[in-house]
Scaffold this motif. Structure first.
Motif, short mmCIF file in Angstrom:
data_model
loop_
_atom_site.label_atom_id
_atom_site.label_comp_id
_atom_site.label_asym_id
_atom_site.label_seq_id
_atom_site.Cartn_x
_atom_site.Cartn_y
_atom_site.Cartn_z
N GLY A 187 103.88 -31.21 -62.69
CA GLY A 187 104.20 -30.48 -63.91
C GLY A 187 103.99 -28.99 -63.66
N HIS A 188 102.77 -28.60 -63.44
CA HIS A 188 102.39 -27.27 -62.93
C HIS A 188 101.48 -27.50 -61.74
N PRO A 189 101.66 -26.78 -60.62
CA PRO A 189 100.65 -26.81 -59.57
C PRO A 189 99.29 -26.42 -60.14
N LEU A 190 98.22 -26.88 -59.49
CA LEU A 190 96.87 -26.61 -59.99
C LEU A 190 96.61 -25.12 -60.09
N LEU A 191 96.14 -24.67 -61.24
CA LEU A 191 95.74 -23.27 -61.41
C LEU A 191 94.26 -23.14 -61.10
N VAL A 192 93.95 -22.30 -60.12
CA VAL A 192 92.56 -22.03 -59.72
C VAL A 192 92.24 -20.59 -60.11
N ARG A 193 91.06 -20.39 -60.69
CA ARG A 193 90.63 -19.04 -61.06
C ARG A 193 89.28 -18.74 -60.43
N ASP A 194 89.18 -17.54 -59.85
CA ASP A 194 87.92 -17.05 -59.30
C ASP A 194 87.24 -16.24 -60.40
N LEU A 195 86.15 -16.78 -60.97
CA LEU A 195 85.47 -16.13 -62.08
C LEU A 195 84.81 -14.81 -61.67
N ASP A 196 84.57 -14.64 -60.37
CA ASP A 196 84.02 -13.38 -59.88
C ASP A 196 85.11 -12.31 -59.77
N ASP A 197 86.38 -12.73 -59.87
CA ASP A 197 87.50 -11.81 -59.72
C ASP A 197 87.99 -11.27 -61.05
N ALA A 204 93.05 -20.94 -69.58
CA ALA A 204 92.23 -22.05 -69.10
C ALA A 204 92.75 -22.52 -67.76
N ALA A 205 91.87 -22.69 -66.79
CA ALA A 205 92.26 -23.09 -65.44
C ALA A 205 91.94 -24.56 -65.20
N ASP A 206 92.54 -25.10 -64.15
CA ASP A 206 92.25 -26.48 -63.73
C ASP A 206 91.01 -26.54 -62.85
N VAL A 207 90.81 -25.48 -62.06
CA VAL A 207 89.66 -25.38 -61.16
C VAL A 207 89.12 -23.96 -61.28
N VAL A 208 87.81 -23.81 -61.42
CA VAL A 208 87.20 -22.49 -61.44
C VAL A 208 86.13 -22.43 -60.36
N LEU A 209 85.99 -21.27 -59.75
CA LEU A 209 84.92 -21.08 -58.77
C LEU A 209 84.27 -19.73 -59.00
N GLY A 210 83.02 -19.64 -58.60
CA GLY A 210 82.28 -18.41 -58.75
C GLY A 210 80.82 -18.61 -58.44
N GLY A 211 80.04 -17.55 -58.59
CA GLY A 211 78.62 -17.64 -58.39
C GLY A 211 77.95 -18.41 -59.51
N ALA A 212 76.68 -18.75 -59.31
CA ALA A 212 75.96 -19.57 -60.29
C ALA A 212 75.91 -18.91 -61.66
N ASP A 213 75.76 -17.58 -61.69
CA ASP A 213 75.70 -16.90 -62.98
C ASP A 213 77.02 -17.00 -63.72
N ARG A 214 78.14 -16.94 -63.00
CA ARG A 214 79.46 -17.05 -63.62
C ARG A 214 79.71 -18.46 -64.16
N LEU A 215 79.40 -19.47 -63.34
CA LEU A 215 79.64 -20.85 -63.79
C LEU A 215 78.78 -21.18 -65.00
N ALA A 216 77.57 -20.64 -65.03
CA ALA A 216 76.67 -20.94 -66.14
C ALA A 216 77.13 -20.26 -67.43
N GLY A 217 77.85 -19.14 -67.30
CA GLY A 217 78.18 -18.36 -68.48
C GLY A 217 79.57 -18.55 -69.01
N VAL A 218 80.30 -19.57 -68.51
CA VAL A 218 81.69 -19.75 -68.95
C VAL A 218 81.90 -21.18 -69.42
N ASP A 219 82.74 -21.33 -70.44
CA ASP A 219 83.15 -22.66 -70.88
C ASP A 219 84.35 -23.06 -70.05
N ALA A 220 84.14 -23.96 -69.09
CA ALA A 220 85.20 -24.35 -68.17
C ALA A 220 86.22 -25.28 -68.81
N ARG A 221 85.94 -25.81 -69.98
CA ARG A 221 86.90 -26.62 -70.75
C ARG A 221 87.51 -27.74 -69.92
N GLY A 222 86.63 -28.50 -69.25
CA GLY A 222 87.10 -29.66 -68.51
C GLY A 222 87.56 -29.38 -67.10
#
Length: 296
Positions: A187-197, A204-222
């Motif tokens: 349907g759509h290729p996977l959208l990946v977002r770098d939260l440090d970027d 809303a992304a399908d995959v998110v990556l970042g440092g521990a502070d970024r992951l802790a402070g964001v609602d990844a919504r699944g």
């Protein structure tokens, strides 16, 4: 545990291509779940490589039979129609294992190459980043998933009632459509977002990556959450996965392949439940808002 790694697909000669081939073979044997085609700076930031990742993705994916292969793109310097067409082809060529990573980092060299017309005030960059993603997705939505028929006996190629203009109009991009390529297998290729970027994005992304502070402070919504780690922080990263604060690790640095190999020896892959990346990750196919409603 999901495992991710980035590689810079920017070889300058035949010997570098051969080395890149050996590198990808090692990554395949080590059992990566995600391979990001991105340049990694000395500070750990990700930026697009010297060669266009959507062009090199099919060559790389031929050697990477199992991971999701993700193309890093300069978000505010890319054209939705070009990216939508290229990634549709990549998703077909990989049987639904393609992804994209629109980035803001590293944009200065693209500003210099593209000229003043692409230079934006800092306050507009995230807005254009989001508009680029929406416009590209709209073009994929210009086709229904079952528009292609490909019936040799009847000679039918497609159902033209399931291909349409979308007339997307945003603050930075406008595209009429339809795309001259079929809707991707996912349907759509996977959208990946770098939260440090990028911060402040409404996408809303399908995959998110970042440092521990970024992951802790964001609602990844699944979304699948990947924690960036180095050799010095890998143990802390494993602990955060065990506590459920991350779903996997993105290894970085000069010894990243060795780290990947060691981690995979201690952590088995999650069982695959389908052939496409979305099926494997338990992510639903995106709804198509332009599809005609079926009468009740």
């Amino acid at each position: 545990m999901y495992l991710s790694i980035s590689i810079d697909v920017s070889p300058r000669d035949g010997a570098a291509f051969a080395q890149l081939g050996r590198q990808t073979d090692r990554i395949e044997r080590a059992g990566a779940d995600f391979v990001l085609l991105a340049h990694e700076t000395g500070t750990g930031a990700l930026e697009p490589g010297r060669l266009e990742a959507v062009v090199t993705l099919p060559w790389i994916a031929r050697r990477l039979a199992t991971p999701v292969v993700v193309a890093a793109l300069p978000a505010v310097h890319s054209v939705p129609f070009h990216i939508a067409r290229a990634l549709s082809a990549a998703d077909f060529l990989t049987s639904g294992r393609a992804g994209w990573l629109p980035l803001l980092h590293g944009g200065a060299r693209f500003d210099a190459a593209y000229g003043d017309a692409y230079h934006l005030p800092a306050g507009d960059r995230v807005a254009k980043h989001d508009d680029f993603i929406r416009a590209t997705r709209a073009l994929w939505d210009s086709w229904d998933q079952d528009a292609l028929i490909l019936n040799k006996d009847s000679g039918e190629y497609l159902d033209s009632t399931k291909v349409r203009r979308v007339d997307y109009r945003g603050p930075f991009f406008a595209t009429m459509g339809p795309l001259n390529a079929a809707r991707p297998p996912q349907g759509h290729p996977l959208l990946v977002r770098d939260l440090d970027d990028v911060a402040g994005s409404a996408i809303a992304a399908d995959v998110v990556l970042g440092g521990a502070d970024r992951l802790a402070g964001v609602d990844a919504r699944g979304a699948v959450r990947l924690l960036k780690v180095t050799a010095a922080t890998v143990e802390q990263g494993e602990a955060l996965v065990r506590t459920g604060d991350a779903d996997g690790l993105h290894v970085a640095g000069p010894d990243a392949i060795e780290q990947l190999d060691a981690l995979r020896r201690h952590h088995t892959r999650r069982p695959a439940t389908g052939t496409t990346a979305r099926a494997r990750l338990g992510l639903n196919a995106p709804a198509n808002p332009y599809s005609k409603k079926v009468p009740a």
